[in-house]
Design an enzyme around this catalytic site. Structure first.
Site, PDB file in Angstrom:
ATOM      1  N   ASP A 105       0.266   2.336   8.540  1.00 53.45           N
ATOM      2  CA  ASP A 105      -0.375   1.711   9.704  1.00 53.45           C
ATOM      3  C   ASP A 105       0.452   1.860  10.977  1.00 53.45           C
ATOM      4  O   ASP A 105      -0.061   1.685  12.079  1.00 53.45           O
ATOM      5  CB  ASP A 105      -0.621   0.222   9.454  1.00 53.45           C
ATOM      6  CG  ASP A 105      -1.637  -0.009   8.365  1.00 53.45           C
ATOM      7  OD1 ASP A 105      -2.405   0.935   8.064  1.00 53.45           O
ATOM      8  OD2 ASP A 105      -1.671  -1.119   7.802  1.00 53.45           O
ATOM      9  N   ASP A 152       6.071  -4.915   7.000  1.00 48.34           N
ATOM     10  CA  ASP A 152       6.702  -6.026   7.718  1.00 48.34           C
ATOM     11  C   ASP A 152       6.838  -7.272   6.844  1.00 48.34           C
ATOM     12  O   ASP A 152       7.903  -7.882   6.786  1.00 48.34           O
ATOM     13  CB  ASP A 152       5.962  -6.323   9.037  1.00 48.34           C
ATOM     14  CG  ASP A 152       4.472  -6.551   8.859  1.00 48.34           C
ATOM     15  OD1 ASP A 152       3.916  -6.124   7.819  1.00 48.34           O
ATOM     16  OD2 ASP A 152       3.850  -7.160   9.751  1.00 48.34           O
ATOM     17  N   ASP A 153       5.786  -7.614   6.099  1.00 46.11           N
ATOM     18  CA  ASP A 153       5.858  -8.790   5.227  1.00 46.11           C
ATOM     19  C   ASP A 153       6.910  -8.616   4.139  1.00 46.11           C
ATOM     20  O   ASP A 153       7.692  -9.528   3.863  1.00 46.11           O
ATOM     21  CB  ASP A 153       4.500  -9.034   4.546  1.00 46.11           C
ATOM     22  CG  ASP A 153       3.567  -9.832   5.444  1.00 46.11           C
ATOM     23  OD1 ASP A 153       4.014 -10.297   6.511  1.00 46.11           O
ATOM     24  OD2 ASP A 153       2.396  -9.989   5.071  1.00 46.11           O
ATOM     25  N   LYS A 172       8.292   0.908   5.495  1.00 44.88           N
ATOM     26  CA  LYS A 172       7.158   1.692   5.036  1.00 44.88           C
ATOM     27  C   LYS A 172       5.854   1.147   5.589  1.00 44.88           C
ATOM     28  O   LYS A 172       5.671  -0.068   5.607  1.00 44.88           O
ATOM     29  CB  LYS A 172       7.095   1.616   3.502  1.00 44.88           C
ATOM     30  CG  LYS A 172       5.844   2.199   2.887  1.00 44.88           C
ATOM     31  CD  LYS A 172       5.184   1.279   1.866  1.00 44.88           C
ATOM     32  CE  LYS A 172       4.491   0.094   2.527  1.00 44.88           C
ATOM     33  NZ  LYS A 172       3.679  -0.706   1.629  1.00 44.88           N
ATOM     34  N   THR A 173       4.968   1.948   6.047  1.00 44.41           N
ATOM     35  CA  THR A 173       3.545   1.653   6.218  1.00 44.41           C
ATOM     36  C   THR A 173       2.859   2.751   7.004  1.00 44.41           C
ATOM     37  O   THR A 173       3.349   3.174   8.048  1.00 44.41           O
ATOM     38  CB  THR A 173       3.232   0.309   6.901  1.00 44.41           C
ATOM     39  OG1 THR A 173       1.844   0.308   7.266  1.00 44.41           O
ATOM     40  CG2 THR A 173       4.011   0.081   8.171  1.00 44.41           C
ATOM     41  N   GLU A 176     -10.417   0.571  11.729  1.00 51.53           N
ATOM     42  CA  GLU A 176     -11.005  -0.273  10.675  1.00 51.53           C
ATOM     43  C   GLU A 176     -11.231  -1.716  11.107  1.00 51.53           C
ATOM     44  O   GLU A 176     -12.271  -2.295  10.828  1.00 51.53           O
ATOM     45  CB  GLU A 176     -10.044  -0.232   9.474  1.00 51.53           C
ATOM     46  CG  GLU A 176     -10.559  -0.837   8.207  1.00 51.53           C
ATOM     47  CD  GLU A 176      -9.490  -0.799   7.120  1.00 51.53           C
ATOM     48  OE1 GLU A 176      -8.318  -0.470   7.415  1.00 51.53           O
ATOM     49  OE2 GLU A 176      -9.822  -1.110   5.969  1.00 51.53           O
ATOM     50  N   ARG A 230      -3.045   8.280   2.144  1.00 48.84           N
ATOM     51  CA  ARG A 230      -1.907   7.434   1.752  1.00 48.84           C
ATOM     52  C   ARG A 230      -1.015   8.083   0.695  1.00 48.84           C
ATOM     53  O   ARG A 230       0.127   7.646   0.500  1.00 48.84           O
ATOM     54  CB  ARG A 230      -2.402   6.087   1.234  1.00 48.84           C
ATOM     55  CG  ARG A 230      -3.356   5.379   2.200  1.00 48.84           C
ATOM     56  CD  ARG A 230      -3.544   3.922   1.846  1.00 48.84           C
ATOM     57  NE  ARG A 230      -3.838   3.725   0.436  1.00 48.84           N
ATOM     58  CZ  ARG A 230      -3.950   2.523  -0.134  1.00 48.84           C
ATOM     59  NH1 ARG A 230      -3.803   1.434   0.605  1.00 48.84           N
ATOM     60  NH2 ARG A 230      -4.222   2.402  -1.411  1.00 48.84           N
ATOM     61  N   GLY A 247       0.803  -1.223   0.000  1.00 44.82           N
ATOM     62  CA  GLY A 247       0.000   0.000   0.000  1.00 44.82           C
ATOM     63  C   GLY A 247       0.832   1.268   0.000  1.00 44.82           C
ATOM     64  O   GLY A 247       1.936   1.299   0.536  1.00 44.82           O
ATOM     65  N   ARG A 299       1.188  -5.908  -4.903  1.00 46.19           N
ATOM     66  CA  ARG A 299       1.118  -6.754  -3.714  1.00 46.19           C
ATOM     67  C   ARG A 299       1.632  -8.184  -3.924  1.00 46.19           C
ATOM     68  O   ARG A 299       1.488  -9.030  -3.052  1.00 46.19           O
ATOM     69  CB  ARG A 299      -0.315  -6.777  -3.173  1.00 46.19           C
ATOM     70  CG  ARG A 299      -0.774  -5.416  -2.657  1.00 46.19           C
ATOM     71  CD  ARG A 299      -2.103  -5.450  -1.941  1.00 46.19           C
ATOM     72  NE  ARG A 299      -2.481  -4.116  -1.513  1.00 46.19           N
ATOM     73  CZ  ARG A 299      -2.154  -3.572  -0.332  1.00 46.19           C
ATOM     74  NH1 ARG A 299      -1.439  -4.260   0.529  1.00 46.19           N
ATOM     75  NH2 ARG A 299      -2.528  -2.343  -0.020  1.00 46.19           N
TER      76      ARG A 299
END
Lengths: 553, 553
Positions: B205, B175-176, B202-203, B311, B429, B81, B145
């Site tokens: 979240d 993380d993934d 990066k994220t 969410e 984002r 994302g 993705r």
């Protein structure tokens, strides 16, 4: 009370006044212009406003202040929906009032026009005012939607004014509120109350606009806030490359906000309600128009896009309005009981099929089931369909999906269509006002006091030449009656300020029309980003595209 | 191409590097630290990463550059994302690479990790890079993705690298993606490809965070963008005084975004998924918790409020997860056919009542009908309930309305409750990165190249001391394996980077917990306003409240 870093910094911002108001109160004089007449129905308007009709337009200029020295006690009211800059109108009004005479007093009537009738108020002082300078919201005194329009209300208002020694009322509102301000002004004059009324043009919808009022305040900030997030979504669409975003923006009766956002962000699609009405477009035609863009972009490998939908668009689709009217009729009074007694949706559907005309049933049939049910199940206290609850962004994406399924079956479309939905309205009505709105609103308030001081009644505070730097703005006043005409409202002929819809031969729409085909097929997104209050003037002090185009910049 | 005034201005912004990287490439040397070990499961992780485990933490400092002169050909990938600042990672990487040797080359693999496998790329030059400096989005090369995790993919990746003479791959992801970067690094080392792999955190979240990584990039900008519009809505609520706004924000597995927004805007209510799980809260308890705030405020005459909903919160409600599991079981395989064949919802409801356990049926029964139907009618290709489609903001407002109706009947509540709903995710984002994210990301990219130049493999680009001014930031690298542990994923034990959830004994949550009662009853809203890129440092350069609290500022 905890406040944000930006709010603290914004307290220090000194709004820019029009050059002619910058020399200090003692150096502001009046230049009277021509006598005015209403934009239409002159005889009727004149008859309704015998004491306030036909007055002269005025502008202020540098020169010795010749106004009568008199203690002023002013009451101010915020009316209707929030718009960024409302606080600054009050700050400008307060500063001019206190600069003229420290003994002058400013009352704020609470929670809208009802505050005047209920005599619910506060008295402003420096400390209170300073906490609201250059901030968004209407929380300084609250707003409300009570309309001041009856003789009884006017009589109470006159009493409240008399009780406090109030010499003038400033009403900050949209077209309806300013219409009512004109009627109140006439009442005060006719009854020799000695109380003046001044209006200020507010609305994020941008539909209080005419040859005198270049734009209503709040439109700039709200449209830029929506454009910020629309631009962010466009960039997300162009990065992820897998979603079509259907974005509804506020604007029930006029599409100025949608159009301005489109001019700022160059989306693939933007519907304009006024065009839909003018062309008598059907839901199917609109869906096909959007589906054409989806299909053309898919053919180029771009299964993503952005469509802007004005909040009120379905009400401008003739066949949809006809359907709504039939549903209201079908369920009027006790007829609703028979319908409500049917146990299942299937039986209800049969009832509907039986009750609607063939044409309206054809429209009803293409709606997604969720919206079909909403039309029949969620009705207002009068039993009418609540058109404003219809999620038109979801309606159109569902209709487009149907169109694309047909095209796929016919072999004319082979893309992917995944839709996401957004609605922006409350996000922008209370943003910190842009520098433009901060300056414009402060000027409107400051100017409103000068109109009071010079004894004008039934005038709108007018600041123009707005596409130029503030130093070149022109401050003055215009009789509200000049903007009025007679319109049919609730079965009666009423004198009202004409609501400004998007003009299909106006420059903003023409610009959009000339570019939209390219935007619909290609990715021409523009990312305006967040409103900036500091930094380069070309970033911080830009007006709306609408204003720039209208003024030929 | 038309670009906005802000975008044009942002091109000129020079991101701030950590002080130690400011002296020029020739003056950057390495200081090696201690050998590292993984946060848990050391033996297992070591066995899985024989070539890349246990390496030393490093920091850069001022001193003669001792890296080997060698032409570098680097490939960069954006994974997952969008997050604001991704473009600046690439710009920083490019600038360091070109400053080291103008013959060095930077490839950008398109549309995520699949670009590497499909050998779909572009080669960056100054003109291309300059159009993306300090801008939001991942449109510079697109993202995707696809996961790089199989031996087959790794073999193809090695071939593609060999073909272009690529010496290193930089993976910008969460993380993934960074877990996969570590596995790829090990593969490249084990197979003597000579290709290095560097990750960048990066994220939006905020859940890629640990004792080494103070925050992932994009969290700052995204949370501030959501806080801007949440603050605007709060001000609208406090002006109109008639709506409760239920605002969902992104964050399926962790509630960092919701918590940060709450710290910035001080809403009446903010749910934290991790707390809901820890306290094993039921839907009814959560609804009562919110209803308590509504009732207390109503008693004070305030029939308005703001509630933030993360969410993913419903997935953290144990009874709700149990219900979902039962529904999935109830409709598994051919059992769905019998259900689908039932003609009416009434019959379907009876089927459900018959199939669910008593406990789950009790949960199901309190859900609004729209959500009941959604759970059964909109299922994914595997027949499972699509939990992510559940509009939890609407779910909770409906449950609260039910609670209030009960209280009204019992005479314990006499207010008005009108709810409005919002969801913010895509809005933030791809915003223009804040100065913090612009600086941090540029530094991460610049630093990533220094790690490449010094020959490190399987490292995460690490910039720390982030709550201080950039001059005091510390640049270096950390073996990704240090952040790993073994977790059960899809029925297998896998080495993964531990996802950082909100810690209920961490300072950000503790601060929230200490204040939320006051916020829930009173109106303590804070209005952060739009992100500012220019102007006073205390406005433009503030970090998140989360980071400030974690670092004890």
């Amino acid at each position: 009370m905890e406040i944000s870093a930006l709010q603290k910094a914004r307290y220090e911002y000194a709004p820019k006044l029009p050059g002619m108001l910058r020399h200090g109160i003692a150096d502001i004089c009046v230049k009277e212009g021509e006598e005015t007449q209403s934009v239409a129905d002159q005889e009727k308007i004149k008859a309704l406003f015998p004491n306030t009709y036909g007055k002269k337009e005025i502008t202020f200029q540098k020169g010795a202040n010749t106004s009568v020295a008199k203690k002023q006690v002013v009451g101010v009211i915020l009316s209707g929906g929030q718009a960024p800059g409302g606080h600054n109108v009050i700050c400008g009004l307060y500063d001019a009032l206190k600069a003229t005479n420290p003994e002058n007093v400013l009352y704020g009537f609470k929670n809208g026009p009802s505050g005047l009738i209920e005599d619910d108020y506060l008295v402003f002082d420096d400390e209170y005012i300073n906490a609201y300078r250059n901030t968004g919201g209407f929380d300084i005194i609250g707003s409300g939607r009570t309309k001041l329009e009856t003789q009884e209300q006017f009589a109470i208002a006159a009493e409240v004014c008399k009780k406090h020694g109030i010499t003038a009322i400033v009403i900050i509102g949209g077209d309806d509120s300013n219409t009512n301000a004109a009627v109140l002004a006439e009442y005060f004059a006719a009854n020799n109350t000695g109380v003046q009324v001044i209006g200020c043009p507010k609305t994020i919808d941008g539909d209080l606009k005419n040859e005198d009022i270049e734009c209503s305040f709040g439109f700039d900030t709200a449209a830029k806030t929506y454009s910020e997030v629309i631009g962010n979504i466009e960039r997300d669409a162009n990065s992820a490359k897998k979603y079509w975003h259907f974005i509804k923006v506020m604007g029930r009766s006029a599409s100025h906000v949608a159009l301005e956002c489109a001019l700022e962000t160059q989306p693939n699609i933007c519907l304009i309600s006024e065009e839909v009405a003018a062309k008598k477009m059907s839901l199917s035609q609109i869906a096909d128009y959007i589906a054409d863009s989806v299909a053309k972009r898919a053919a180029k490998g771009m299964n993503f896009g952005v469509a802007i939908i004005p909040e009120g668009v379905v009400e401008f689709v003739p066949e949809f309005s006809a359907l709504i009217a039939e549903i209201n009729e079908l369920l009027a009074g006790s007829k609703a009981d028979a319908f409500n007694a049917l146990p299942t949706w299937k039986e209800k559907y049969a009832f509907i099929e039986n009750g609607l005309s063939k044409e309206s049933m054809a429209v009803f049939a293409i709606l997604p089931e969720g919206i079909q049910q909403q039309l029949f199940l969620e009705r207002d206290p009068h039993g009418n369909v609540q058109v404003s609850l219809i999620e038109s962004e979801k309606l159109f994406s569902a209709l487009v999906a149907d169109k694309l399924a047909e095209r796929k079956a016919a072999g004319t479309y082979n893309g992917k269509f995944n839709a996401l939905h957004h609605f922006f309205g409350y996000e922008g009505r209370c943003a910190f006002p842009s520098n433009f709105d901060s300056d414009y609103c402060y000027s409107l308030g400051y100017n409103a006091f000068m109109l009071i001081q010079y004894g004008y009644n039934g005038y709108l505070s007018k600041v123009s030449n707005l596409s130029k730097p503030a130093a070149e703005w022109v401050a003055g006043g215009m009789p509200i009656t000049k903007m009025m005409n007679m319109e049919r409202r609730h079965g009666e002929d009423k004198p009202v300020i004409r609501k400004a819809l998007v003009e299909l031969d106006g420059k903003p729409f023409k610009y959009f029309e000339a570019h939209r085909e390219e935007w619909s097929e290609n990715t021409c997104y523009v990312y305006p980003g967040a409103i900036q209050y500091y930094g380069p003037a070309e970033v911080c002090d830009i007006t709306t595209k609408t204003l720039a185009l209208e003024k030929g910049e």
